[in-house]
Design a protein around this motif. Structure first.
Motif, short mmCIF file in Angstrom:
data_model
loop_
_atom_site.label_atom_id
_atom_site.label_comp_id
_atom_site.label_asym_id
_atom_site.label_seq_id
_atom_site.Cartn_x
_atom_site.Cartn_y
_atom_site.Cartn_z
N PRO B 44 0.82 -1.21 0.00
CA PRO B 44 0.00 0.00 0.00
C PRO B 44 0.86 1.26 0.00
O PRO B 44 2.01 1.24 0.43
CB PRO B 44 -0.80 -0.10 1.30
CG PRO B 44 0.02 -0.99 2.18
CD PRO B 44 0.77 -1.92 1.27
N GLY B 45 0.29 2.35 -0.48
CA GLY B 45 1.01 3.63 -0.44
C GLY B 45 1.42 4.13 -1.80
O GLY B 45 1.70 3.34 -2.70
N ASP B 46 1.45 5.45 -1.94
CA ASP B 46 1.73 6.10 -3.20
C ASP B 46 3.08 6.81 -3.11
O ASP B 46 3.23 7.75 -2.35
CB ASP B 46 0.58 7.12 -3.42
CG ASP B 46 0.79 7.98 -4.65
OD1 ASP B 46 1.69 7.66 -5.44
OD2 ASP B 46 0.04 8.96 -4.80
N PRO B 47 4.07 6.33 -3.88
CA PRO B 47 5.41 6.92 -3.76
C PRO B 47 5.45 8.40 -4.11
O PRO B 47 6.23 9.16 -3.56
CB PRO B 47 6.26 6.10 -4.74
CG PRO B 47 5.31 5.41 -5.62
CD PRO B 47 4.04 5.24 -4.86
N VAL B 48 4.60 8.82 -5.02
CA VAL B 48 4.59 10.21 -5.45
C VAL B 48 4.13 11.13 -4.31
O VAL B 48 4.68 12.21 -4.10
CB VAL B 48 3.69 10.37 -6.68
CG1 VAL B 48 3.38 11.82 -6.95
CG2 VAL B 48 4.36 9.73 -7.88
N GLY B 49 3.16 10.66 -3.54
CA GLY B 49 2.64 11.46 -2.43
C GLY B 49 3.71 11.72 -1.40
O GLY B 49 3.77 12.80 -0.80
N ARG B 50 4.59 10.76 -1.21
CA ARG B 50 5.67 10.92 -0.24
C ARG B 50 6.62 12.03 -0.67
O ARG B 50 7.13 12.78 0.14
CB ARG B 50 6.43 9.58 -0.14
CG ARG B 50 7.49 9.55 0.91
CD ARG B 50 6.90 9.21 2.24
NE ARG B 50 7.92 9.08 3.26
CZ ARG B 50 7.64 9.11 4.56
NH1 ARG B 50 6.41 9.26 4.97
NH2 ARG B 50 8.59 8.97 5.44
N VAL B 51 6.84 12.11 -1.98
CA VAL B 51 7.76 13.12 -2.49
C VAL B 51 7.13 14.51 -2.43
O VAL B 51 7.76 15.48 -2.03
CB VAL B 51 8.15 12.80 -3.96
CG1 VAL B 51 9.05 13.88 -4.53
CG2 VAL B 51 8.85 11.44 -4.04
N ALA B 283 10.62 1.32 2.00
CA ALA B 283 9.60 2.09 2.72
C ALA B 283 8.99 3.18 1.85
O ALA B 283 7.84 3.54 2.02
CB ALA B 283 10.20 2.70 3.98
N THR B 284 9.77 3.72 0.90
CA THR B 284 9.21 4.78 0.05
C THR B 284 8.82 4.26 -1.32
O THR B 284 8.47 5.03 -2.19
CB THR B 284 10.22 5.93 -0.12
OG1 THR B 284 11.45 5.38 -0.61
CG2 THR B 284 10.48 6.66 1.17
N LYS B 285 8.85 2.95 -1.50
CA LYS B 285 8.52 2.32 -2.80
C LYS B 285 9.33 2.94 -3.93
O LYS B 285 8.80 3.25 -4.99
CB LYS B 285 7.02 2.45 -3.11
CG LYS B 285 6.19 1.35 -2.49
CD LYS B 285 4.73 1.61 -2.74
CE LYS B 285 4.16 0.67 -3.79
NZ LYS B 285 2.68 0.79 -3.84
#
Lengths: 543, 325
Positions: B44-51, B283-285
């Motif tokens: 789960p999780g969106d790598p772009v959102g983290r950036v 962790a950050t895909k």
């Protein structure tokens, strides 16, 4: 400090239930000690230069130092020491002229005049073209600082030192944001030449700040050297060389600081404050910061649709105890959605006058909370509280909230979400499915509550997780952003505050202080939050 | 009588070699990379959102997703990645927006140094303890006890104990960082290497001792000794040589284990190596970084396995004969 008699009980309860090392034995002593740690904005100025300053970056290696994307702690700190902001963000949260002076000509025009004599590291002067170019980059679709430029229609250089910014709609927040990373200036020619690699380890950067980028070894360190030609004597670097290290493990950080291998750090985790205060190599400092611990309703559906149940939860948490037990004194309790540390400095008195009532209305009150639970019709459904996994402080807070909710008969399950899963939850309602409550660390950049309110109280605002809809509040927030008079603006917002406080979609439990550490022979550091957007490392030198 | 094998047998042997040295490893790498690629995308999780952070607009996220090619269908992305890899291009890191090869290259040296240093310690300490325990019988219980203790201590406990004593109290070693230049690096990485080596050297000591004991009690060894062959010669020719097989196997797997263990030690000592980079990238895909490091590890394991296999064949003629006949 006024203390609830229950505080002691809670601290003792936390000792029994939570990790022994953090609370046991010396726990009581430490909370008493930190009560004496004063909150200050700036340490005494340095009297002498040093050869080398080794500094631990707040969150490890920066992902980029390109100003338009440098919005996390490490990126912002490095970029702000290398590059100049158009306006200077002072330790007391006011702003003053920086690389430029700014004048709000009329409600849709800002004119910037670039300082004479400021040069980039390569000796070429900083021109109006460079400034216009830098600001225009912020308007690019992938620029993370884009929100600052939402109301801007054009940015053009006029002559060698003037830049004119035109607005679609009046925007009082814009000038204040120029004191954050959104106002950092880079050299046009270098940036264009570096292309996509600009701001990365291989592409580097060209700026006009007091420290120059010397080398960036990915995974290892970033080296900065003093810019001898810096225009602002006050911020001339005391250190000839600054070495930025990428320690992210809190135990490793403590080892490095205690052994003196690292001279200092910002954003020191609350969990290690006691062990650092026991050491003799340096001191821990607290400063004001517009950062806060936010406890918010994450969904428009489920049992938390009921306002009474929301209010019950918000007043069932002993915020004073939280500040002491979990933050070791590095936080102060807060009783409204808006952390008091985010108020505009020139409107502080007005904000305070209007907000004092909530300190009583939203005070910790178990009896009232129990009544509210009863009237809410809550039938014992389990609520899910999501927090980011792997953070000591947060998992302890979540457990405390769970315990306190239990006391008023509300059941909470804690969901430890992986970092990426968690960060997606913050803007994607699909990812929030199954989550009723969110715990997050909120961070306001510019000294103005509108920055945060603009994300909550706008239709579809990214932080409007509870799906709050009150056109009057939305209108007031929109109007405030167009109001340049501080007294009028604060009145608009504080008048609508009673509506949003009643809705209890979320609250700031504590204002967290900026926690920094500095070796015993050093001084000069800015210890309040504006350190993040100023060349704060340049100020550090010998006592 | 012809000395060369018939044509068909030669062709069969060539095919076997091709499979063993080229196709097998390549297939392993391919399957592993595909598995990593798909499992990562399922997390789960969106790598772009983290950036970009929560404050970005949907339009900003879409734009970045497009820039990074994340809006393409998964199989197509894999094919693109694979084609680029074959051209030596491992792509850009999502989080760092820099070429993956640069990011990994900078960290690889540190991890290799650490693992190499630790392996050296493991082999020296492990073999010494094992041989001592086997040769000098009275020392057996002592070395067995030490091994037991070593295996029981997790590397992060060892790390914290070593730091407390040798870095904070005695101030002989630094507590964090990897240093630069050979001498400084060796100094910085000594405590990390020792904490990494503790468990494995104990393990190697135990395997060595057991293997040597077993060989010592064999009939041909006792016969040789009975015939008056000097014990040292018997030990070298018959005991050590035969016991070498399990020891080599264990040493091979230990290098793999050290690479895995380096993750914890690198974190504890604030060393940014491949291990800690892999963890943060998972962790950050950060697809390209995870794929490249995984690929690197798979290749390393394939190489180690092949090397062990070859050593076995050198040491044990029976395997060689069986496989080539």
């Amino acid at each position: 400090m006024k203390r609830h008699p229950r505080t002691t009980v809670l601290v003792a309860g936390c000792c029994a239930l939570l990790t022994l090392s953090a609370c046991g034995g010396s726990g009581g002593k430490n909370t008493a000690d930190t009560g004496k740690t004063k909150v200050q904005a700036q340490l005494a100025a340095a009297t002498g230069d040093i050869d080398k300053l080794t500094w631990a970056l707040p969150k490890g290696e920066p992902t980029t130092i390109d100003p338009v994307n440098a919005v996390d702690y490490s990126s912002a700190l490095v970029a702000s020491n290398l590059c100049d902001t158009l306006l200077r963000y002072n330790p007391d949260f006011t702003t003053s002229p920086g690389l430029a002076t700014a004048v709000q000509k009329d409600d849709r025009t800002v004119v910037l005049t670039v300082r004479d004599g400021a040069t980039f590291w390569d000796g070429t002067p900083v021109t109006a073209e460079d400034v216009a170019f830098s600001l225009n980059r912020g308007m690019a679709p992938t620029a993370v600082v884009g929100f600052v430029f939402a109301n801007v229609s054009s940015i053009t250089a006029a002559g060698s030192s003037m830049v004119t910014v035109k607005f679609k709609e009046p925007d009082e927040l814009f000038l204040k944001e120029l004191s954050t990373v959104a106002g950092l200036v880079v050299q046009e020619s270098y940036t264009k030449k570096a292309g996509k690699s600009f701001g990365t380890a291989s592409g580097g950067i060209m700026c006009s700040g007091p420290l120059k980028l010397d080398s960036w070894k990915p995974g290892s360190e970033i080296r900065l050297t003093r810019n001898d030609d810096y225009w602002d004597k006050e911020y001339r670097s005391h250190a000839a060389e600054v070495i930025l290290s990428f320690v992210t493990d809190s135990a490793a950080l403590v080892q490095g600081l205690k052994s003196g291998e690292i001279d200092g750090a910002y954003e020191v985790p609350a969990s290690v404050i006691p062990s650092l205060q026991n050491g003799s190599a340096g001191s821990v400092y607290f400063g004001q910061s517009p950062q806060s611990l936010e406890f918010a309703v994450a969904t428009a559906d489920g049992p938390l649709k009921n306002t009474d149940l929301r209010r019950a939860l918000m007043i069932a948490i002993d915020r004073e105890a939280l500040a002491e037990a979990v933050y070791h004194g590095a936080a102060e309790p807060n009783y409204t959605l808006l952390a008091s540390s985010t108020w505009d400095p020139d409107g502080r008195e007005l904000w305070k006058k209007a907000s004092d009532r909530y300190t009583t209305e939203n005070a910790y009150d178990l009896d009232k909370a129990k009544e509210l639970v009863k009237s809410s019709g809550y039938t014992g459904q389990k609520l899910t509280l999501s927090v980011q996994a792997g953070d000591d402080t947060f998992s302890r807070i979540a457990q405390l909230i769970q315990q306190q909710a239990e006391q008023i008969g509300v059941k909470i399950a804690i969901n430890q979400a992986q970092p990426l899963e968690y960060s997606t939850m913050l803007y994607d309602s699909e990812a929030r499915k199954g989550t009723d409550l969110l715990l997050s660390a909120n961070f306001n950049g510019a000294p103005d509550p509108l920055e945060y309110l603009g994300f909550v109280f706008t239709p579809g605002g990214p932080y409007n997780w509870a799906g709050y809809e009150d056109q009057k509040v939305f209108d007031a927030v929109a109007e405030a952003r167009q109001t340049f008079d501080t007294a009028e603006r604060v009145k608009l917002l504080t008048d609508s505050q009673s509506a949003w406080e009643k809705a209890a979609t979320g609250t700031s439990l504590v204002n967290t202080y900026e926690v920094s550490y500095l070796g015993k022979d050093l001084t000069g550091a800015t210890t309040s939050f504006p350190y993040l957007f100023t060349p704060s490392l340049a100020l550090i030198g010998r006592k | 009588m012809s000395t060369s094998p018939p044509r068909s047998a030669r062709a069969a042997r060539a095919r076997r070699r091709l499979w063993r040295w080229v196709l097998g490893p390549a297939a392993t790498v391919l399957v592993a990379s595909f598995a990593v690629f798909t499992t990562l995308s399922l997390a789960p999780g969106d790598p772009v959102g983290r950036v970009l952070g929560a404050r970005a607009t949907d339009a900003q996220r879409t734009a970045l997703r497009h820039e990074l090619g994340l809006d393409e269908p998964l199989p197509l992305r894999y094919v693109h990645w694979l084609t680029d890899c074959l051209h030596g291009d491992f792509g850009l890191s999502i989080a760092h927006r820099s070429p993956v090869s640069e990011l990994i290259g900078a960290r690889l040296g540190t991890t290799l140094f650490l693992v190499g240093y630790a392996s050296l310690l493991v082999v020296i300490i492990g073999l010494a303890l094992g041989i001592l325990g086997a040769v000098f019988r009275p020392l057996g219980p002592v070395t067995a006890g030490l091994s037991g203790l070593g295996i029981a201590i997790p590397s992060y406990v060892a790390a914290s104990a070593l730091v407390t004593v040798f870095a904070l109290r005695l101030e002989w070693f630094p507590t964090i960082g990897a240093g630069s230049g050979f001498g400084d690096r060796a100094w910085h990485l000594t405590l990390p290497a020792v904490s990494l080596a503790v468990g494995w050297s104990a393990y190697v000591a135990q395997i060595t001792r057991t293997a040597l004991r077993e060989e010592q009690s064999r009939e041909h060894v006792e016969t040789a000794l009975g015939r008056g062959v000097p014990p040292a010669v018997v030990f070298r020719r018959h005991v050590l040589r035969n016991a070498a097989l399990p020891i080599i196997t264990v040493t091979g797997t230990l290098i793999a284990g050290l690479v895995a263990g380096s993750v914890i030690v690198e974190t504890a000592f604030g060393i940014d190596g491949i291990g800690s980079f892999l963890v943060s990238s998972v962790a950050t895909k950060d697809y390209n970084v995870v794929l490249a490091i995984s690929l690197l590890l798979v290749v390393l394991f394939v190489l180690i396995t092949t090397a062990i296999d070859s050593l076995h064949r050198v040491l044990d003629p029976r395997i060689r004969d069986r496989r080539t006949s």
